[in-house]
Design a protein around this motif. Sequence first.
Motif, short mmCIF file in Angstrom:
data_model
loop_
_atom_site.label_atom_id
_atom_site.label_comp_id
_atom_site.label_asym_id
_atom_site.label_seq_id
_atom_site.Cartn_x
_atom_site.Cartn_y
_atom_site.Cartn_z
N HIS A 663 0.82 -1.22 0.00
CA HIS A 663 0.00 0.00 0.00
C HIS A 663 0.85 1.26 0.00
O HIS A 663 2.06 1.22 0.15
CB HIS A 663 -0.91 0.00 1.23
N ASP A 665 0.84 5.13 1.97
CA ASP A 665 0.23 5.74 3.16
C ASP A 665 -0.59 6.97 2.79
O ASP A 665 -1.46 7.39 3.53
CB ASP A 665 1.32 6.14 4.15
N HIS A 827 4.90 0.15 0.14
CA HIS A 827 5.48 -0.79 1.10
C HIS A 827 4.47 -1.81 1.58
O HIS A 827 3.26 -1.68 1.34
CB HIS A 827 6.09 -0.03 2.29
FE LIG Z 1 2.11 2.09 5.58
#
Ligand SMILES: [Fe+2]
Length: 855
Positions: A663, A665, A827
């Motif tokens: 994903h 952030d 990440h």
């Molecule tokens: Fe994250």
Amino acid sequence: MDSLQDEVKAALRSTDRLKLRASSDRCGISTTTKTSTAQLRRNLQQWLDDVDGLVLPPRCSAVILRRAFTTVLCSSVALVCARRDYAVISVGTLSTSILYWRKPRRGSVERQFDRLWVLLSFLYQGRSACRELGAGRLATYWALALITLGCYARARRLGAAGSLDASARWHSGIHLVGNVANAILYADPGLDAIDAWSRFPFLVAYWAVVAATYVIVVPEDAPAPKRPKRAPRRSPRLAAAMAGLAHALAPTARAPPRGPTRLVVRPRELHRCDSYVVIDKPPSLSMDGVQALYPEAKFCHQLDAATSGCLALALSRPAARRAHDAFRARNVRKTYVAIVDGVIDLDAFPARDAAPCLLEPPAPVSLPAYAFYEGEQKRVRTYGAATPPDEFLLATPWSVAKRNATLRAPFDAQAAEAAARARELHEEQRVAASLGIYRRGAELVVDVPLTDDPERFVVGVGTGKRAVSVFRVFATGHLHGKPATKVEVDLLTGRRHQIRAHLKHAGHPIFGDATYGGSTAPRLMLHARRLDLVDGVAADAGDPLELDDNAADVIRSGGVYVEESWLPRDLALALRTDALALRELFERSGVTNEAARPKLFGDEDRETLTLTKRVGGDRAARAELDRRLDVLRVALGEELGRRLSADEQYYSVHGPGAYLGLHMDERHEAFKAEGFAETSRRSVSWLVYLNEKPVGGELRSYCRESAGACGADEGNLQVGWLGAEPVFLDAYVRGADDEALYGLYIRDGARRYVSEPFGADSASWRAARGDREDLDADAFHGALGRMVDAELRSAYTSVEDRDGSRIIDVAPTLGTLVLFDSAASVHEVLPTLEGRRVAVAGWFHEACREAPDWY
Ligand SMILES: [Fe+2]
Ligand SMILES: O=C(O)CCC(=O)C(=O)O
């Protein structure tokens, strides 16, 4: 002065095995102690045969190709302009040059053919020139033609003398001057074959392509710009064609010399006197290259081609002898610096005096539970008792607490963990002792013999020659997002590859040292910093190796900043205890901030607890963490030029099997569902891990090298990459009716838009995204990619695309801090393998871009 060839010839005439071996070394021929005298002779004879005939070594290919390219263009232009005779000559000359290169043996049929072709075409051109050119032009033509012949003669002479780099330079002169001479011939306005209408475009086209060759193909020897704003303007097709041609031309019979060599580099001279010159050898300049630059000098010692720094050359035979004697008597001091993989922990190695008794392990010492209990009391006293459990702890002495199993359990667990760690450390030390590695004060001594094999040098206890290196830890930090240590090295013996092999043996290979398993880096991170030779000759080449431990730089360029032991151990443990004590308040949590993709909550999801002022538990420990985070946030904000606020913070606990999918952030607001738009957005992600034991569950990030600042530009978030350039999505491109359109741009000094403006309802955007109203990440980025201008589209990748990224894994160990740009880093968290993975994490926010006045 003798050339290397003369030295080899002399060695071949003598029967002295040592001489043969020394010559083999100087020619870069690998040998072993077992290589027979006959084999040494055969190798040297082979080398001599090859080098004698070799006019253009493959490592010179880049420069010559650049020049030869003008010949290709020259012939194409001649063809376009209906001068087929010249086109044939140009193509023929080029293939001759290639043949000459590939089959460089003297007296070979190919060579005779080359000569014949060049002679005939030269005669033909000369005859045409005499017929077609006026007096002034004819004189210039002949002058240039003679210079071309001069270049050829000089290239041959230098090639035969072994100065191959210089020979290549003169060879490229043949192409360069020869083509100018041709241009004068082709461009004669009196030529009948060129129609009046084609003459003008012919001239323009010819000079344009010749000029373009030198502009587009950036000379390899030009100093690289410090931080290129964008990739050199080299058309990918051209680059591919050149690479293909270079590959096709590489000789097949003989492996190219080790390590690339660049022409030109004239190294900095650190010291010069009548007897010696000490140069600062750049990385990748081979010993051959140095010899070509200093043909009369004798090497006092050797450096690997990829190692940079002090290299001493003797300017006379007696001086060389004095230097060799000094090396043999170990009277020379050589100091190197290196950057190695991982953080060197001196405690993991036994102290020298303690080494022998480590063969029989004594019982390791560890702290009893009451020491941890008292440590905890001390911590509460220092930070202040904020909760009833804190007060209870302060009021209860160990003599009482130890009788209560529930109370003492966590302290027993800590004592058990500490004992396990002590045993582990002891075992590590015992292994290190048997490997011949010791700690001596603040130094690490590797005293392990080296045995050479043809490919690389291996350490062999009890065999080979004694080799001793002393390493001092200089600094720890990161290089390309990986933990790294900078060491200073003193060599007490000077075996080949000694530092590289010893560091590998100690478990810390050098960055960029593929042979010994080091992590990838643009160069071998080994530099000969200082040399104290004989006769008071000393030189210091400075220290060009740097750790990239500046968090702001790493974040700005899209990397992952990692700092081990950022949090003191007792505070990290207190936070861990706090997180685990608050377990009932935790909730299942998968990937957040995804508008359209369903959240996949299942048994394997992690659990999180958002930390607000209202959450109880160990507030004092969390306040102490906040204080440290504030210092970090302010410093980072200043360096990054972002106004950062501390907006979100949470604990996470992953049980065995729990993971977090791939994903981002933070994403562009255009991608967020209704209701997700906020006034501030995630800017820097931070994580602090709280695991004492290995639990698996690495944080895996996919990073790209970025040429410019990534993440966001003037409040516009990054959505992709064009090569190494971040691409930003501007949601406020002003339309004709003051409507806000979207536009993709890169930062090239000013903004450079790489798409037409498109509106949410424009036909082009609708066409790009299809019928769908709500787009998931893949569809959104796919549609964005289709909006990029057609000629750039193939170089565009989404910011979430992992192809071509570098993987950085961070183990979640106690007190480790991780920072990265929330909008640029893709990440995931790998599954936890055992135990509980505990972390405290959050985001520093920055204000979202405000709508412009006209909107
Ligand atoms: Fe994250
Ligand atoms: O726990 C971690 O290592 C990473 C967590 C994460 O990526 C997130 O919460 O967004």
